[in-house]
Design an enzyme around this catalytic site. Structure first.
Site, PDB file in Angstrom:
ATOM      1  N   ARG A  69      39.355 -28.666  -7.807  1.00  0.00           N
ATOM      2  CA  ARG A  69      40.175 -29.261  -8.872  1.00  0.00           C
ATOM      3  C   ARG A  69      40.074 -30.787  -8.873  1.00  0.00           C
ATOM      4  O   ARG A  69      40.128 -31.407  -9.936  1.00  0.00           O
ATOM      5  CB  ARG A  69      41.635 -28.810  -8.737  1.00  0.00           C
ATOM      6  N   LYS A  82      46.217  -4.751  -9.215  1.00  0.00           N
ATOM      7  CA  LYS A  82      47.295  -4.067  -9.931  1.00  0.00           C
ATOM      8  C   LYS A  82      47.189  -4.126 -11.445  1.00  0.00           C
ATOM      9  O   LYS A  82      46.932  -5.178 -12.022  1.00  0.00           O
ATOM     10  CB  LYS A  82      48.633  -4.672  -9.513  1.00  0.00           C
ATOM     11  N   GLY A 105      47.171 -18.826 -13.402  1.00  0.00           N
ATOM     12  CA  GLY A 105      48.115 -18.300 -14.391  1.00  0.00           C
ATOM     13  C   GLY A 105      47.775 -18.696 -15.814  1.00  0.00           C
ATOM     14  O   GLY A 105      47.921 -17.895 -16.741  1.00  0.00           O
TER      15      GLY A 105
END
Ligand code: 3PG
Ligand code: MG
Length: 382
Positions: free
Chosen positions: A38, A182, A362
């Site tokens: 980053r 998941k 996210g």
């Protein structure tokens, strides 16, 4: 593609105080940055503004502190950034200034109007180079865009260009490869994607839930059995939208979740009752490769198996290598991002061979869900 947002090409930064929102939320261990990706990504924007005579004032959060906490100071990160850009980065004064963790102020996450006003006084313009924090409507990621002239930094610009090519105006056919443990964390994402892509490969633990929903006995594999109806609904939606769902047709199974656990590939009708699916099998890999060959654009999020355990990283690694080869041969535009994905591609040694690899977690997922990102919306030309 026409730009729908302003960039550094649209402003003369000379003599201006530039409030530059970056994402310095890097992994650290024992006071040291363990992955500087980053920092490397924001370096070009910082040096460009500085070289053009602008004064850079960096705004960034670090971790999720509740109030001021020296353990979550940006100081060590600013030092690491200084090494990357080979210029001093000061927390007090200097040409490139880094303000302390924005989240030390509770007003940051509330996008408090008074706080935004105070921040805005520190700069003449606001540049947002933090795509990976753009899903947050915070004072420094969104609020400032309403107070000051707002521009996308170079990394934000590259990210939006790449993502636009991947899902908004892609070269068809488009394939998505979605893995991870998941289904529950990716329902919105899958439902959005079936309407956007021509083929959707589902791998990782998530695939077990889909297999179970179709009546496959998955033994002791990780599966969210209560989500079987959700899996079936997603398959119906895919069918209605003409999106092919590509599930594993065989699986690598072991008795324990451990590196180098003895394992075998089985067809779906023969998964042992005491076995755990830890990776896609060889026939599944061949199918995934064929599907990649049929595509012009690929969007990838999540590993296809338990990639943190050898040899159960194989499906992920060889598929990533295949996508990288197609990209290098100019047959494929490949975009990847989100959580474990960058680590998985780096493990495959192909992070640099994809068309674009996002460092966003996210924010990348919310983008794949089709949600507007506040930190991007505020940059759009109004
Ligand atoms: C990230 O690391 O994904 C971004 O910096 C956002 O951090 P957050 O999830 O704590 O808002
Ligand atoms: Mg996060």
């Amino acid at each position: 593609m026409t730009k729908s947002f302003r960039t550094l090409d649209d402003v003369n930064v000379k003599g201006k105080r530039v409030l530059l929102r970056v994402d310095l939320n890097v992994p650290m261990e024992g006071g040291r940055v363990t992955d500087a990706t980053r920092l490397e990504r924001v370096a070009p924007t910082i040096t460009e503004i500085s070289d053009k005579g602008g004064k850079v004032i960096l705004l960034a959060h670090f971790g999720r502190p509740k109030g001021r906490d020296p353990k979550e100071s940006l100081k060590p990160v600013a030092d690491a950034l200084s090494k990357v850009i080979k210029r001093p980065v000061a927390l007090k004064d200097g040409d490139i200034l880094c303000l302390e963790n924005t989240r030390f102020h509770k007003e940051e996450e509330k996008n408090d109007a008074g706080f935004v006003t105070e921040l805005a006084k520190l700069g003449d313009i606001w540049v947002n180079d933090a795509f990976s924090a753009a899903h947050r409507a915070h004072a420094s990621t969104e609020g400032l865009g309403h107070k000051l002239p707002a521009y996308a930094g170079r990394t934000m610009q590259a990210e939006l260009d790449a993502l636009g090519k991947a899902l908004e105006a892609p070269t068809k056919p488009v394939i998505a490869i979605i893995g991870g443990a998941k289904v529950s964390t990716k329902i919105d994402l899958l439902e959005n994607l079936v309407n956007k892509v021509d083929a959707l490969v589902i791998g990782g633990g998530m695939a077990n839930t889909f297999l179970h929903a179709q009546g496959v006995a998955v033994g002791k594999s990780l599966a969210e059995k209560d989500l079987a109806p959700t899996a079936l609904r997603i398959m119906e939606k895919a069918n209605a939208a003409n999106c092919a769902i590509i599930l594993p047709v065989d699986a690598v199974v072991a008795n324990q979740f451990a590196a180098n656990a003895p394992s075998h590939a089985y067809g779906l009708d023969a998964i042992p009752a005491d076995g755990m699916i830890l990776d896609v099998g060889p026939q599944s890999i061949a199918r995934i490769h064929a599907a990649i060959d049929d595509a012009a654009t690929l969007v990838w999020n999540g590993p296809l198996g338990a990639f943190e355990l050898t040899p159960f990283d194989r499906g992920t690694v060889v598929s990533a290598k295949h996508a990288a080869e197609r990209t290098k041969a100019r047959k494929l535009i490949s975009v990847a991002g989100g959580g474990d994905t960058v680590a998985a591609l780096n493990q495959a040694g192909v992070g640099g061979d994809f068309s674009y690899v996002s460092t966003a977690g996210g924010a990348f997922l919310e983008w794949m869900e089709g949600k507007p990102l506040p930190g991007v919306e505020v940059l759009k030309k109004g």
